[in-house]
Design a protein around this motif. Structure first.
Motif, PDB file in Angstrom:
ATOM      1  N   VAL A  79      79.331  48.790  40.083  1.00 47.15           N
ATOM      2  CA  VAL A  79      80.483  49.268  38.350  1.00 47.15           C
ATOM      3  C   VAL A  79      79.882  47.390  38.221  1.00 47.15           C
ATOM      4  O   VAL A  79      80.814  46.758  38.442  1.00 47.15           O
ATOM      5  CB  VAL A  79      81.462  49.432  38.097  1.00 47.15           C
ATOM      6  N   GLN A  80      79.286  47.067  37.131  1.00 44.24           N
ATOM      7  CA  GLN A  80      80.284  45.900  36.511  1.00 44.24           C
ATOM      8  C   GLN A  80      80.605  45.503  35.251  1.00 44.24           C
ATOM      9  O   GLN A  80      80.063  46.340  33.758  1.00 44.24           O
ATOM     10  CB  GLN A  80      78.345  45.167  36.351  1.00 44.24           C
ATOM     11  N   PHE A  81      81.711  45.481  35.496  1.00 47.31           N
ATOM     12  CA  PHE A  81      82.832  45.303  34.680  1.00 47.31           C
ATOM     13  C   PHE A  81      82.960  44.530  33.608  1.00 47.31           C
ATOM     14  O   PHE A  81      82.529  42.873  34.044  1.00 47.31           O
ATOM     15  CB  PHE A  81      84.380  45.431  35.622  1.00 47.31           C
ATOM     16  N   ARG A 122      87.591  41.597  34.827  1.00 46.66           N
ATOM     17  CA  ARG A 122      86.508  41.711  33.356  1.00 46.66           C
ATOM     18  C   ARG A 122      86.901  42.670  32.123  1.00 46.66           C
ATOM     19  O   ARG A 122      86.863  42.546  30.795  1.00 46.66           O
ATOM     20  CB  ARG A 122      84.709  40.892  33.262  1.00 46.66           C
ATOM     21  N   ALA A 123      87.084  43.606  33.288  1.00 48.56           N
ATOM     22  CA  ALA A 123      87.453  44.912  32.292  1.00 48.56           C
ATOM     23  C   ALA A 123      88.550  44.999  31.299  1.00 48.56           C
ATOM     24  O   ALA A 123      90.012  43.955  31.878  1.00 48.56           O
ATOM     25  CB  ALA A 123      87.122  46.231  32.905  1.00 48.56           C
ATOM     26  N   SER A 124      88.325  46.216  30.609  1.00 42.07           N
ATOM     27  CA  SER A 124      90.378  45.631  29.478  1.00 42.07           C
ATOM     28  C   SER A 124      91.163  46.696  30.432  1.00 42.07           C
ATOM     29  O   SER A 124      91.137  47.277  31.944  1.00 42.07           O
ATOM     30  CB  SER A 124      89.558  46.745  28.080  1.00 42.07           C
ATOM     31  N   PRO A 125      92.248  46.713  30.171  1.00 44.05           N
ATOM     32  CA  PRO A 125      93.812  47.149  30.539  1.00 44.05           C
ATOM     33  C   PRO A 125      93.278  48.095  31.235  1.00 44.05           C
ATOM     34  O   PRO A 125      93.491  48.873  31.828  1.00 44.05           O
ATOM     35  CB  PRO A 125      94.774  46.896  30.151  1.00 44.05           C
ATOM     36  N   LYS A 126      92.709  49.144  29.795  1.00 49.76           N
ATOM     37  CA  LYS A 126      92.768  50.288  29.605  1.00 49.76           C
ATOM     38  C   LYS A 126      91.136  51.137  30.200  1.00 49.76           C
ATOM     39  O   LYS A 126      91.533  52.401  30.976  1.00 49.76           O
ATOM     40  CB  LYS A 126      92.395  50.620  28.696  1.00 49.76           C
ATOM     41  N   LEU A 170      94.868  42.027  36.312  1.00 47.64           N
ATOM     42  CA  LEU A 170      95.460  43.448  37.559  1.00 47.64           C
ATOM     43  C   LEU A 170      96.657  43.009  37.229  1.00 47.64           C
ATOM     44  O   LEU A 170      97.879  42.432  37.993  1.00 47.64           O
ATOM     45  CB  LEU A 170      94.449  42.934  38.596  1.00 47.64           C
ATOM     46  N   PRO A 171      97.248  44.530  36.827  1.00 46.36           N
ATOM     47  CA  PRO A 171      98.586  44.729  36.572  1.00 46.36           C
ATOM     48  C   PRO A 171      98.691  44.713  38.428  1.00 46.36           C
ATOM     49  O   PRO A 171      98.106  44.963  38.747  1.00 46.36           O
ATOM     50  CB  PRO A 171      98.943  45.567  35.795  1.00 46.36           C
ATOM     51  N   GLU A 172     100.583  44.507  38.299  1.00 44.02           N
ATOM     52  CA  GLU A 172     100.680  44.736  39.627  1.00 44.02           C
ATOM     53  C   GLU A 172     100.506  46.767  40.214  1.00 44.02           C
ATOM     54  O   GLU A 172     100.939  46.557  41.822  1.00 44.02           O
ATOM     55  CB  GLU A 172     102.359  44.764  39.341  1.00 44.02           C
ATOM     56  N   ALA A 173     100.649  47.230  39.116  1.00 41.87           N
ATOM     57  CA  ALA A 173     100.483  48.864  39.733  1.00 41.87           C
ATOM     58  C   ALA A 173      98.972  48.885  40.608  1.00 41.87           C
ATOM     59  O   ALA A 173      98.248  50.065  40.713  1.00 41.87           O
ATOM     60  CB  ALA A 173     100.597  49.795  38.630  1.00 41.87           C
ATOM     61  N   GLN A 174      97.771  48.700  39.216  1.00 43.99           N
ATOM     62  CA  GLN A 174      96.686  48.007  39.810  1.00 43.99           C
ATOM     63  C   GLN A 174      96.538  47.449  41.457  1.00 43.99           C
ATOM     64  O   GLN A 174      95.742  47.411  42.037  1.00 43.99           O
ATOM     65  CB  GLN A 174      96.017  47.063  38.861  1.00 43.99           C
ATOM     66  N   ARG A 175      97.227  45.847  41.474  1.00 40.79           N
ATOM     67  CA  ARG A 175      96.827  45.426  42.648  1.00 40.79           C
ATOM     68  C   ARG A 175      97.720  45.540  43.870  1.00 40.79           C
ATOM     69  O   ARG A 175      97.486  45.895  45.005  1.00 40.79           O
ATOM     70  CB  ARG A 175      97.378  43.941  42.202  1.00 40.79           C
TER      71      ARG A 175
END
Length: 324
Positions: A79-81, A122-126, A170-175
């Motif tokens: 996936v190319q974000f 590079r992708a949106s938070p959503k 990246l938000p902390e939840a994602q990291r």
């Protein structure tokens, strides 16, 4: 050292080392002079975690992800974000079938054994958040229906920490969903010279063929889960994680999930080292890759140019080792 005496184990260490060694050798034929990077990537794979590769452009982040994916005979998606990428491109979408007069689910890119996410920031938070459920629970819920993802399941994402324009941190939840973060670093002079000689004529990825199967990898992942860990060693992991929450240079310490993943990574490293039990050295070796991206430094630490990796090494050095 009686507190960390090994117990009997049913793990076939020879099988684990054979499969892991074959993957490691395949990666190092593509990534020159980065044996430690390849070792960490394989360790995360066998710990059933996800890997975040963070470094400047052009040092082989995507090449590492592709090499690991090609070394395993399994389903791979890349996936190319980009800012216009939609969550449904990741998870899938329900479409109406005119023939059957019913909605049917079309799987997204996440339905693969190895998902290579290029430039995830590079992708949106959503769109980034579309990966949260998949990475933690290994399932996807679309329109109220839950779909299980194949096993093994590994997300290898890359990001450039230097270029900030057009990116979404990246938000902390994602990291926190990534078991480990590693940096490629620049190659040595000899490795760079070798790369100019070999990569100029043909890409080494073209010659890379699968060395194992997804089923073989999953078998070893399940075997490693039973690796012995003593009570004292588990307490050692808790002590390290707790120390991060009390460190004066950290305003955010490691989460309980970090402790779980540190122990899983230590188990994997022990098995790949040919041992049927986990030692404190395994925990220490994996502490920086597993914890450094989960903690946040204070303003004082940032001004003093203390990296989170340095702070994790400091707190590990200050934590008492069991049995010593």
């Amino acid at each position: 050292m009686s507190a960390i005496t090994p117990a009997s184990s049913t793990v076939d260490l020879d099988a684990v080392r054979d499969v892991a060694g074959a993957i490691h050798r395949a990666i190092t034929t593509v990534i020159e002079g980065k044996d430690d990077v390849a070792t960490t990537a394989v360790t995360v794979l066998f710990a059933e975690g996800h890997l975040l590769v963070e470094d400047v452009p052009g040092v082989g982040k995507t090449m590492l992800a592709k090499a690991l994916a090609r070394a395993i005979d399994c389903r791979v998606s890349r996936v190319q974000f980009t800012p216009d990428l939609l969550p449904s491109d990741i998870t899938g979408v329900s479409v109406f079938n005119q023939d059957s007069r019913e909605f049917e689910f079309r799987k997204g890119a996440v339905f693969a054994n190895v998902v290579v996410g290029d430039e995830i920031n590079r992708a949106s938070p959503k769109t980034q958040s579309a990966l949260l459920e998949a990475m933690e629970e290994r399932q996807v819920t679309v329109d109220g229906t839950t779909y299980q993802l194949p096993r093994p399941f590994l997300v290898m994402a890359t990001q450039n920490p230097i270029e900030m324009e057009g990116t979404y941190p990246l938000p902390e939840a994602q990291r926190d969903r990534f078991m480990a973060r590693l940096s490629m670093g620049y190659p040595s002079r000899s490795s760079e010279l070798q790369m100019l000689e070999t990569h100029g004529a043909v890409s080494p990825l073209d010659a890379l063929t699968p060395v194992t199967t997804a089923d073989a990898v999953q078998q070893q992942i399940e075997a490693i889960r039973s690796l012995h860990t003593s009570t004292a060693l588990r307490q050692y992991v808790v002590d390290i994680v707790s120390a991060s929450r009390a460190h004066r240079m950290l305003r955010l310490g490691a989460s309980p999930r970090a402790g779980l993943q540190l122990l899983r990574a230590a188990r994997s490293r022990a098995a790949l080292s040919g041992r049927d039990h986990v030692l404190p050295e395994d925990v220490q070796q994996m502490a920086v890759p597993v914890l450094a991206h989960r903690v946040l430094p204070t303003g004082e630490a940032s001004l003093a140019r203390h990296s989170t990796a340095d702070l994790v090494r400091d707190l590990v050095g200050r934590t008492a080792v069991p049995g010593r």
